[in-house]
Design an enzyme around this catalytic site. Structure first.
Site, short mmCIF file in Angstrom:
data_model
loop_
_atom_site.label_atom_id
_atom_site.label_comp_id
_atom_site.label_asym_id
_atom_site.label_seq_id
_atom_site.Cartn_x
_atom_site.Cartn_y
_atom_site.Cartn_z
N THR A 419 0.87 -1.19 0.00
CA THR A 419 0.00 0.00 0.00
C THR A 419 0.90 1.24 0.00
O THR A 419 2.10 1.13 0.25
CB THR A 419 -0.93 -0.02 1.24
OG1 THR A 419 -1.67 -1.23 1.24
CG2 THR A 419 -1.87 1.16 1.33
N THR A 437 -3.76 1.48 -2.97
CA THR A 437 -3.05 0.20 -2.90
C THR A 437 -3.44 -0.76 -4.00
O THR A 437 -4.52 -0.64 -4.59
CB THR A 437 -3.35 -0.47 -1.54
OG1 THR A 437 -2.51 -1.60 -1.36
CG2 THR A 437 -4.79 -0.93 -1.44
N ASP A 461 -8.44 -9.28 1.01
CA ASP A 461 -8.78 -8.56 2.24
C ASP A 461 -10.14 -8.96 2.80
O ASP A 461 -10.52 -8.54 3.90
CB ASP A 461 -8.75 -7.04 2.00
CG ASP A 461 -7.35 -6.47 2.22
OD1 ASP A 461 -6.47 -7.20 2.69
OD2 ASP A 461 -7.15 -5.28 1.92
N SER A 490 -10.81 -2.77 4.89
CA SER A 490 -9.45 -2.25 4.75
C SER A 490 -8.92 -1.79 6.10
O SER A 490 -9.67 -1.61 7.05
CB SER A 490 -9.49 -1.06 3.78
OG SER A 490 -8.24 -0.42 3.71
N GLY A 511 1.12 -0.82 5.11
CA GLY A 511 1.48 -1.81 6.13
C GLY A 511 0.36 -2.76 6.50
O GLY A 511 0.44 -3.43 7.53
N GLY A 512 -0.73 -2.82 5.70
CA GLY A 512 -1.79 -3.78 6.01
C GLY A 512 -2.31 -3.56 7.41
O GLY A 512 -2.63 -2.45 7.81
N1 GLY Z 1 -4.92 -3.91 1.33
C1 GLY Z 1 -4.55 -3.32 2.58
C2 GLY Z 1 -5.69 -2.60 3.24
O1 GLY Z 1 -6.62 -2.20 2.57
O2 GLY Z 1 -5.68 -2.44 4.42
#
Ligand code: GLY
Length: 608
Positions: A419, A437, A461, A490, A511-512
């Site tokens: 991201t 992202t 996700d 997300s 950073g997810g």
């Molecule tokens: N793909 C990472 C997020 O949306 O949190």
């Protein structure tokens, strides 16, 4: 540290670009003094009229006791993960564009210069503060599940999650939102034309760019998976398959063609017509689900941001279908009940309280968060002070509560390392905080022939099997199961802080699952520990997401502190990787103070 100045034709304004290459732990006091002197002479020499000699504009107040210095500018600024895109945005600002024009231009430019996460084929969230009308709005351009998507999409015959299908297949792709989102923002809140804001990205793709250390590193780190897809191999490697080296010129004619379609025809140039035909042809070839109808049906949603208060500050952040804003506010509410400053920054007591509040928030995430258009998300309860007061009772100040003993809270009556984020401020006081992202770095690693663009793997996700961890180890529930047309939950958290009613800080991170805790700690460093934005960025971070029961700790937290945390029952894991990568701007008394996070290479702050 380098300073670069550029005089404009008028001779009145100066561009000051100072990449912060100061590494965190190693800086010595004398080095710091030399850096201060360098900054002072650099500012006086290169930016004298703008920064030093104007009696009406005294130099900004920076807490010089801190070991890190922000980049300083007066009129406009961009903090970006990549230099060329930051320069594109700054040029737009200097040419009279507003923060939204610059954010859109930067977004398209990152799609060219920062392929690991800048994109046309992904999605994201743009938080905007509009100086006129003094209001904030959130543009949700998150991907959606295709109409043919089903809850068991990633389950094999035994009912187990097939991770390669979930992460690296055509089925992992959601309907892209980036192009629609950037164009929506431009048309509604920008002041320039598509022609103007897209021209720099097209030029970068057509003429090519010089491969930087960072770009070379990114290609190499994902080379194995990228090479598996013939089109990605053609796009990101030299003929014959060797990686582009630092200093090589890398051209992207197919991407330039796609950008031109969008520039000429607007959203139709991407969501219908030849680009859409090429996307759907690739989908058909790879058994993907995204159809021409899915593309034509994609819609941006403008939403009210999530709001909260921490002491005297107002927090404005990203609402569902991101979990970010809700949990940042929830954790700040819990933590407001403690004298954190007295505990001391990154002391064991402070980190223990952070970890315990993180566990409570991520447990709630697993049950309650999802796309608000499909499931009722109890935002006001989760972000309420009363709920936080009740959750605070669950925290033992001396002892870690095992995650297995923590359940999602009962409501009161009534998500790698990928991201990307950038922040923009213009001379009018408009602010943009944008995170977008492809999900993983380089998304699904599948490129669409003839378009120069990668497909996202955002479908990962969703909770592929409610109750089981996703790609970031996050456990999701029924609220985040796969459904046609739904947006996957997300963690992206573009966020702003307001002080005395005025914008004070814009930040966000990749950073997810670690995005939320990264932003939280950046805010606390600034609000509670009075750090300048560079120091707030550099401070070592921790992360806990309830499950697994592990407190990830960056290097830089002392071994003594770690021992104390372990004695309290925290399951500490000292990370081999860093947590998050913020791009932040602080607005302080008419000055813009910017910081790019040096945890990853290539970031840049540009201002004038
Ligand atoms: N793909 C990472 C997020 O949306 O949190």
């Amino acid at each position: 540290m380098r300073c670069k100045a550029k005089r404009l034709k008028s001779g009145l304004t100066v561009t000051l670009t100072i990449p912060l290459t100061i590494t965190t732990e190693t800086i010595h006091v004398n080095t710091f003094r030399r850096l201060l002197l360098a900054l002072a002479s650099c500012s006086a020499l290169l930016a004298g009229p703008a920064l030093c000699r104007d009696a009406d504009n005294p130099i900004p107040i920076i807490n010089f006791q801190q070991r890190f210095l922000p980049v300083v500018a007066r009129h406009g600024m961009i903090a970006s993960p990549e230099r060329l895109a930051a320069e594109v945005g700054t040029q737009i600002l200097q040419n009279g564009g507003n923060a939204v024009d610059a954010a859109v231009a930067t977004g398209f430019a990152l799609g060219v210069s920062y392929p690991r996460a800048g994109n046309l084929g992904g999605g994201g969230f743009m938080l905007i503060h509009l100086a006129e009308g003094d209001r904030q709005t959130l543009i949700d351009y998150r991907e959606t599940a295709p109409a043919a998507a089903r809850p068991d999409l990633f389950l094999d015959k035994k009912g187990e999650i097939d991770r390669s299908l979930e992460f690296f297949s055509h089925q992992s792709t959601g309907v892209p939102g980036t192009v629609a989102g950037l164009l929506y923002a431009l048309e509604k809140y920008g002041s320039m034309t598509r022609e103007q804001v897209m021209a720099p990205a097209i030029a970068l793709a057509e003429r090519g760019l010089t491969v930087s250390f960072a770009l070379n590193f990114e290609f190499n780190s994902r080379a194995e998976q990228l090479r598996k897809n013939p089109e990605a191999l053609r796009l990101y490697f030299k003929p014959g398959g060797a990686p582009y080296e630092v200093g090589d010129i890398w051209r992207q004619p197919d991407l330039a063609w796609t950008l031109r379609q969008i520039q000429k025809k607007g959203r139709d140039g991407f969501y219908t017509g030849e680009v859409a035909r090429r996307i759907t042809a690739e989908m058909e070839a790879g058994d993907g689900l995204v159809t021409a109808q899915d593309l034509a049906d994609y819609r941006v949603v403008e939403r009210q941001p999530v709001r909260g208060r921490f002491r005297g500050f107002e927090i404005v952040s990203t609402p569902p279908p991101s979990s970010g804003g809700v949990h940042i506010v929830q954790m700040l509410n819990i933590l407001e009940g403690y004298d954190l400053a007295a505990m001391g920054h990154n002391s064991a007591a402070y980190l223990h309280h952070l970890a315990e509040s993180m566990k409570l928030a991520y447990a709630d995430r697993s049950r309650y968060l999802g796309d608000p258009d499909f499931t009722e998300v109890p935002v006001s309860q989760l972000t309420g002070k009363a709920y936080a007061a009740r959750q605070r009772q669950l925290i033992n100040p001396d002892r870690a509560t095992p995650s297995a003993d923590i359940y999602p809270g009962k409501m009161l009556p009534g998500e790698s390392s990928d991201t990307t984020h950038y922040s923009v401020v213009d001379r009018h006081g408009n602010v943009v905080s944008n995170t977008y992202t492809l999900n993983f770095s380089f998304g699904s690693h599948i490129a669409v022939p003839g378009t120069g663009m990668l497909l996202n793997n955002e479908m990962a996700d969703f909770a592929a099997k409610p109750g089981q961890p996703n790609a970031f180890g996050l456990i999701g529930g029924e609220a985040n199961k796969i459904e046609p047309g739904k947006r996957p939950l997300s963690s992206m958290s573009p966020t702003m802080v307001f002080r005395d009613g005025k914008p004070w800080l814009a930040t966000g991170s990749p950073g997810g699952s670690q995005i939320i805790t990264t932003v939280l700690q950046t805010l606390l460093n600034a609000m509670e520990f009075d750090m300048n934005i560079a120091a707030a960025t550099a401070g070592a971070r921790v992360h806990h997401q309830w499950m697994p029961d592990k407190l990830l700790v960056e290097r830089g937290i002392s071994p003594d502190t770690i021992k104390l945390l372990e004695n309290m029952g925290q399951q500490v894991e000292i990370g081999n990787r860093t947590l998050g990568r913020t791009q932040s701007i602080m607005l302080d008394d008419g000055w813009l103070l910017g910081a790019t996070d040096t945890r990853r290479p290539g970031g840049w702050v540009a201002g004038y």
